[in-house]
Design a protein around this motif. Structure first.
Motif, short mmCIF file in Angstrom:
data_model
loop_
_atom_site.label_atom_id
_atom_site.label_comp_id
_atom_site.label_asym_id
_atom_site.label_seq_id
_atom_site.Cartn_x
_atom_site.Cartn_y
_atom_site.Cartn_z
N ILE A 17 46.96 37.77 39.97
CA ILE A 17 45.77 38.12 40.75
C ILE A 17 45.20 39.44 40.26
O ILE A 17 43.99 39.60 40.08
N GLY A 18 46.08 40.40 40.01
CA GLY A 18 45.63 41.72 39.55
C GLY A 18 44.88 41.66 38.24
O GLY A 18 43.82 42.29 38.09
N CYS A 19 45.39 40.91 37.27
CA CYS A 19 44.71 40.80 35.96
C CYS A 19 43.32 40.21 36.11
O CYS A 19 42.35 40.72 35.53
N ALA A 20 43.20 39.16 36.89
CA ALA A 20 41.89 38.53 37.09
C ALA A 20 40.94 39.48 37.81
O ALA A 20 39.76 39.59 37.44
N LEU A 21 41.43 40.19 38.80
CA LEU A 21 40.61 41.14 39.54
C LEU A 21 40.13 42.28 38.64
O LEU A 21 38.96 42.65 38.66
N ILE A 22 41.03 42.82 37.85
CA ILE A 22 40.69 43.92 36.96
C ILE A 22 39.61 43.49 35.96
O ILE A 22 38.64 44.22 35.73
N GLU A 23 39.76 42.33 35.38
CA GLU A 23 38.75 41.84 34.44
C GLU A 23 37.39 41.75 35.10
O GLU A 23 36.38 42.15 34.53
N ARG A 24 37.35 41.25 36.32
CA ARG A 24 36.09 41.12 37.05
C ARG A 24 35.49 42.49 37.36
O ARG A 24 34.31 42.73 37.16
N LEU A 25 36.31 43.39 37.85
CA LEU A 25 35.82 44.72 38.22
C LEU A 25 35.27 45.47 37.00
O LEU A 25 34.18 46.02 37.05
#
Length: 141
Positions: A17-25
């Protein structure tokens, strides 16, 4: 939530979840700081070229129970880090839960020092305990 131009501190950012969130942010222009156990491993996991140079890292092993003194200010703290290994919950359940609570409290303290900072906590299934069969998730009509 408007992502661009905001400052984020993220714990547990190398999980799914963190990796996907970071990429989006980052792709939306956010300023993202990751609280990580191992900076080299985090950089290896976050391999998209457009992320290079757009992330800051604070290296700290949260398993010691605390969060390092953080001088930066943030608009959002997103807490995704947790001890989730089933063996830890079986062998030392109280210590494992206490550590997770202590780290969460430390991050809440960081948020409290940042006026207007919002705190997002994502938990793992371990906090709910074993399925006792007393909850039906879907109506079987």
């Amino acid at each position: 939530m408007v992502m661009s131009k905001n400052r984020y501190l993220i714990s547990g950012g190398t999980g799914m979840i963190g990796c996907a969130l970071i990429e989006r942010l980052v792709s939306n222009g956010a300023d993202v700081t990751l609280l990580v156990r191992d900076t080299a491993k985090a950089k290896a996991k976050l391999t998209r070229r457009d992320l290079e140079g757009n992330l800051k890292y604070i290296q700290s092993d949260l398993s010691s129970g605390g969060v390092p003194k953080i001088q930066s200010s943030f608009d959002y703290i997103i807490h995704l880090a947790s001890t989730t290994h089933p063996k830890a919950y079986v062998e030392t359940p109280i210590a494992t839960i206490a550590l997770n609570v202590l780290v969460t409290k430390s991050l809440l303290d960081v948020a409290a020092r940042n006026q207007g900072c919002r705190f997002v906590y994502a938990s793992s299934v371990e906090v709910y305990g074993p399925n006792r069969g007393d909850l039906e998730l879907f109506d079987e009509k």
